[in-house]
Design a protein around this motif. Structure first.
Motif, mmCIF file in Angstrom:
data_model
loop_
_atom_site.group_PDB
_atom_site.id
_atom_site.type_symbol
_atom_site.label_atom_id
_atom_site.label_comp_id
_atom_site.label_asym_id
_atom_site.label_seq_id
_atom_site.Cartn_x
_atom_site.Cartn_y
_atom_site.Cartn_z
ATOM 1 N N PRO B 117 0.861 -1.198 0.000
ATOM 2 C CA PRO B 117 0.000 0.000 0.000
ATOM 3 C C PRO B 117 0.894 1.244 0.000
ATOM 4 O O PRO B 117 1.351 1.691 1.056
ATOM 5 N N ARG B 118 1.160 1.777 -1.214
ATOM 6 C CA ARG B 118 2.230 2.768 -1.389
ATOM 7 C C ARG B 118 1.968 4.080 -0.677
ATOM 8 O O ARG B 118 2.901 4.830 -0.410
ATOM 9 N N LYS B 119 0.684 4.382 -0.441
ATOM 10 C CA LYS B 119 0.396 5.687 0.157
ATOM 11 C C LYS B 119 0.542 5.681 1.675
ATOM 12 O O LYS B 119 0.515 6.731 2.311
ATOM 13 N N LEU B 120 0.673 4.483 2.232
ATOM 14 C CA LEU B 120 0.812 4.348 3.673
ATOM 15 C C LEU B 120 2.208 4.834 4.073
ATOM 16 O O LEU B 120 3.212 4.305 3.608
ATOM 17 N N SER B 121 2.266 5.824 4.965
ATOM 18 C CA SER B 121 3.589 6.421 5.179
ATOM 19 C C SER B 121 4.582 5.428 5.798
ATOM 20 O O SER B 121 5.762 5.448 5.477
ATOM 21 N N ARG B 122 4.111 4.497 6.663
ATOM 22 C CA ARG B 122 5.072 3.550 7.250
ATOM 23 C C ARG B 122 5.535 2.496 6.248
ATOM 24 O O ARG B 122 6.463 1.737 6.502
ATOM 25 N N ALA B 123 4.899 2.445 5.055
ATOM 26 C CA ALA B 123 5.306 1.482 4.028
ATOM 27 C C ALA B 123 6.321 2.075 3.056
ATOM 28 O O ALA B 123 6.894 1.367 2.235
ATOM 29 N N GLN B 124 6.545 3.378 3.150
ATOM 30 C CA GLN B 124 7.352 4.020 2.092
ATOM 31 C C GLN B 124 8.807 3.558 2.050
ATOM 32 O O GLN B 124 9.412 3.504 0.987
ATOM 33 N N GLY B 223 -4.205 4.233 -5.350
ATOM 34 C CA GLY B 223 -2.872 3.735 -5.000
ATOM 35 C C GLY B 223 -1.727 4.611 -5.475
ATOM 36 O O GLY B 223 -0.607 4.158 -5.620
ATOM 37 N N GLY B 224 -2.015 5.890 -5.734
ATOM 38 C CA GLY B 224 -0.934 6.787 -6.124
ATOM 39 C C GLY B 224 -0.634 6.770 -7.607
ATOM 40 O O GLY B 224 0.242 7.483 -8.085
ATOM 41 N N TYR B 225 -1.346 5.963 -8.370
ATOM 42 C CA TYR B 225 -1.170 5.966 -9.820
ATOM 43 C C TYR B 225 -2.221 6.866 -10.456
ATOM 44 O O TYR B 225 -3.263 7.145 -9.871
ATOM 45 N N ALA B 226 -1.943 7.266 -11.697
ATOM 46 C CA ALA B 226 -2.972 7.967 -12.458
ATOM 47 C C ALA B 226 -4.016 6.933 -12.887
ATOM 48 O O ALA B 226 -3.708 5.767 -13.082
ATOM 49 N N ARG B 227 -5.269 7.358 -13.030
ATOM 50 C CA ARG B 227 -6.278 6.418 -13.521
ATOM 51 C C ARG B 227 -6.179 6.331 -15.036
ATOM 52 O O ARG B 227 -5.606 7.199 -15.696
ATOM 53 N N ALA B 228 -6.750 5.279 -15.613
ATOM 54 C CA ALA B 228 -6.787 5.155 -17.062
ATOM 55 C C ALA B 228 -7.821 6.131 -17.617
ATOM 56 O O ALA B 228 -8.886 6.315 -17.032
ATOM 57 N N LEU B 229 -7.480 6.775 -18.728
ATOM 58 C CA LEU B 229 -8.430 7.693 -19.366
ATOM 59 C C LEU B 229 -9.289 6.922 -20.362
ATOM 60 O O LEU B 229 -8.930 5.848 -20.809
ATOM 61 N N THR B 349 -4.437 -9.376 8.699
ATOM 62 C CA THR B 349 -5.209 -8.214 9.160
ATOM 63 C C THR B 349 -4.317 -6.965 9.173
ATOM 64 O O THR B 349 -4.802 -5.853 9.312
ATOM 65 N N ASP B 350 -3.004 -7.181 9.042
ATOM 66 C CA ASP B 350 -2.072 -6.047 8.966
ATOM 67 C C ASP B 350 -2.146 -5.468 7.548
ATOM 68 O O ASP B 350 -2.099 -6.195 6.557
ATOM 69 N N GLU B 351 -2.273 -4.154 7.461
ATOM 70 C CA GLU B 351 -2.533 -3.510 6.171
ATOM 71 C C GLU B 351 -1.401 -3.779 5.169
ATOM 72 O O GLU B 351 -1.640 -3.992 3.985
ATOM 73 N N ILE B 352 -0.171 -3.745 5.670
ATOM 74 C CA ILE B 352 0.970 -3.990 4.779
ATOM 75 C C ILE B 352 0.971 -5.449 4.325
ATOM 76 O O ILE B 352 1.065 -5.748 3.128
ATOM 77 N N GLN B 353 0.817 -6.351 5.267
ATOM 78 C CA GLN B 353 0.826 -7.766 4.906
ATOM 79 C C GLN B 353 -0.340 -8.116 3.979
ATOM 80 O O GLN B 353 -0.192 -8.927 3.056
ATOM 81 N N ALA B 354 -1.480 -7.517 4.211
ATOM 82 C CA ALA B 354 -2.635 -7.784 3.344
ATOM 83 C C ALA B 354 -2.317 -7.424 1.901
ATOM 84 O O ALA B 354 -2.836 -8.028 0.966
ATOM 85 N N GLY B 355 -1.427 -6.438 1.738
ATOM 86 C CA GLY B 355 -1.051 -6.033 0.380
ATOM 87 C C GLY B 355 0.012 -6.930 -0.234
ATOM 88 O O GLY B 355 -0.081 -7.288 -1.407
#
Lengths: 367, 367
Positions: B117-124, B223-229, B349-355
């Motif tokens: 989860p790239r936007k999660l600051s502890r995952a950066q 997720g920090g990406y641009a969406r498809a147009l 249940t951990d957000e990082i691990q779930a990803g």
């Protein structure tokens, strides 16, 4: 200039050469002054100046034979020089290595930019060796950065801090100064060394450190070049340099002495002491040798200990548009100096002409 | 960590791959924590980390079979993944394109950094896609500068003034931002565009201009990406972009949408309108296509009008020491998160691990 003045631009024929002596912008300056400009087919193609751009600038694009037959003045970069020139024609280029006796015998006036009195301030706009060295110094850093396996700048990211590359520039002439400037732009920590201590100030003004060697012997020579050192002086300097080289990631060498074998600055032993991934770029690599023991002109090799050694011959030709634009301006400045009302007047009492006119009136001038 | 934890680093086998998942510095962090570290022979060689540097850091250099047989945790970069894994082993890498059903069936716990989860600051600090994009964005500018026939900076010399290169960066993610920063360092005039208008501020903070398109439609996605147009949105945007592209010397495209065909941003027609000597670098070039109509992954071509189009696939691998160092730190940060007293505890249940946990306990997690 009078209408009958015909200036021709020839296509360069050396392998790997992509420059052209005159760019379209330069054509316009000549036609505006009343000259007729002939450009050999595809002369500027590899410098990204298609024939159409010359036509638009007012030149006639012609076959080589036409250019050779009709030109009063021929503009070129360097050897191999055109053959079949005739009496009274003026050839302007970089004539190091040219067969001057043959040109004299044919009655060609050969003007070589390499003979320019470089320290004369009114000659600086004509200084093609400097303008091409400037391009080479810029490109040397890009060539090194391209193969260097780390970042040049210090980068602070979420994945930690990458340290800046440590760059050592040996020889602080025009090429060395531009290499320092470019490496600094890219964020590297730069150190430079030259046997001429008076270069230290300029080095520091570019944000780099000047290496003070205990074995240093002042070696300022003639014409803005460093003088050749004695064998003993060279060896002592090399030995001390070795230790410094091992502490750097990228080493760029630029020490040349005109017409002589370049001094050996980076020994095989010094390269062996560098860490894997380091890069050495030898701008002095050429037929007479280089500054780096392991370098070979035109060859990139990786040593057993993982150091990339690049014999960087002719880098100016790899940035052909910038190099041609500068050379073209150098030629125009010289032409402006030589031409008076459309006529080229040879006057060997003029300091600039005394330097650049190599053959005239069937004789070598001895310049 | 408990002494029985054995972590193995495998040598990458993809063509052109020069990175290694863990650098010697990372070995020491693991051994200090009590783990045993196995490194496959020559795993770091192309990243300039010889086997001796791993041994010095406390690792055992072993054949691949030994590493595969004894490891509890296997660290890799990406496909092709090692075969012959067994139940209970943990594989950590970039697993896009991996055969997850097969890994699940074998009972392997597959952890893919691409799922973070790239936007999660502890995952950066674990964000390997970002760290590698950062390298690619840096290198894209060097690759362009290497073939560009002019200077990137404005240079004022005795031979006149050379104008700065005009660089256009399309797509302002991590790679785009680093490309902007690097081109700015080199002195280019930089303009950037992204369909996410909120990127404008960051672009400007780097000293670049943000291109405002009249046809712009905000396209921020998940997720920090641009969406498809939509196709219509893309076409209108492209048409307006064409005119801007023709006014630039270097165009670097970085627009990717995960798992989908990248948007076409630079048409053949746009490239035809660029001047001779211009350079286009397509960082999105890959098996699914690219941002540039004429680009092909891994291929450099020069168009009839003299534009160099570079399908720049896998640039991070060409700066292998910097890329490996960053990836290594990402892995260590993830390991620190996953390991508790030397044991890897899977907790979906951990957000990082779930990803990142893609297979576990014989099943795909559906992350």
């Amino acid at each position: 200039m009078r209408a009958e003045l015909t200036v021709a631009v020839l296509r360069e024929t050396a392998p790997g050469e992509r420059r052209v002596a005159l760019v379209p912008e330069g054509v316009r300056a000549l036609t505006d002054a009343g000259a007729r400009v002939l450009v050999e087919n595809a002369a500027g193609e590899l410098a990204h100046h298609p024939d159409s751009s010359y036509t638009e600038a007012g030149a006639e694009v012609v076959p080589r034979e036409t250019a050779l037959a009709q030109a009063g003045i021929l503009l070129v970069l360097h050897c191999p020089l055109p053959t079949g020139l005739r009496k009274g024609q003026v050839l302007i280029g970089l004539l190091a290595g040219a067969d001057l006796p043959a040109l004299a015998e044919r009655g060609v006036t050969a003007i070589g930019l390499e003979g320019l009195p470089r320290k004369l301030s009114r000659a600086q706009s004509m200084d093609a060796l400097s303008s091409q060295d400037n391009v080479a110094g810029y490109k040397a850093v890009l060539v090194a950065a391209q193969v260097y396996p780390r970042y040049l700048p210090m980068l602070i990211t979420a994945a930690g801090t990458a340290p800046p590359a440590r760059v050592l520039v040996l020889g602080v002439g025009v090429a060395g100064l531009q290499a320092i400037g470019t490496a600094r732009r890219l964020g590297a920590v730069v150190t430079a060394y030259d046997i001429r201590p008076e270069t230290a100030e300029e080095v520091r003004s570019l944000g780099a450190s000047f290496l003070e060697l205990a074995t240093a012997i002042a070696g300022s020579g003639q014409g803005g070049y460093a003088r050749a050192l004695t064998a003993e002086e060279e060896q002592a300097q090399r030995h001390e340099l070795d230790a410094h080289i091992a502490r750097h990631d990228i080493v760029i060498t630029t020490a040349r002495v005109p017409g002589r074998k370049p001094p050996l600055l980076v020994t095989e032993q010094a390269v062996k002491a560098m860490v894997s991934g380091s890069v050495v770029v030898d701008l002095a690599a050429g037929p007479l040798g280089g500054n780096v023991e392991l370098s070979e002109p035109g060859v990139t090799r990786v040593t057993e200990n993982g150091v990339t050694v690049i014999g960087a011959e002719g880098l100016a030709a790899t940035v052909p548009s910038a190099a041609s634009a500068a050379y073209s301006r150098n030629l125009l400045a010289l032409l402006r100096h030589l031409l008076h009302e459309g006529e080229l007047r040879i006057d060997l009492t003029d300091e600039i002409q005394a330097g650049v006119v190599r053959t005239h009136d069937g004789r070598e001038t001895g310049a």
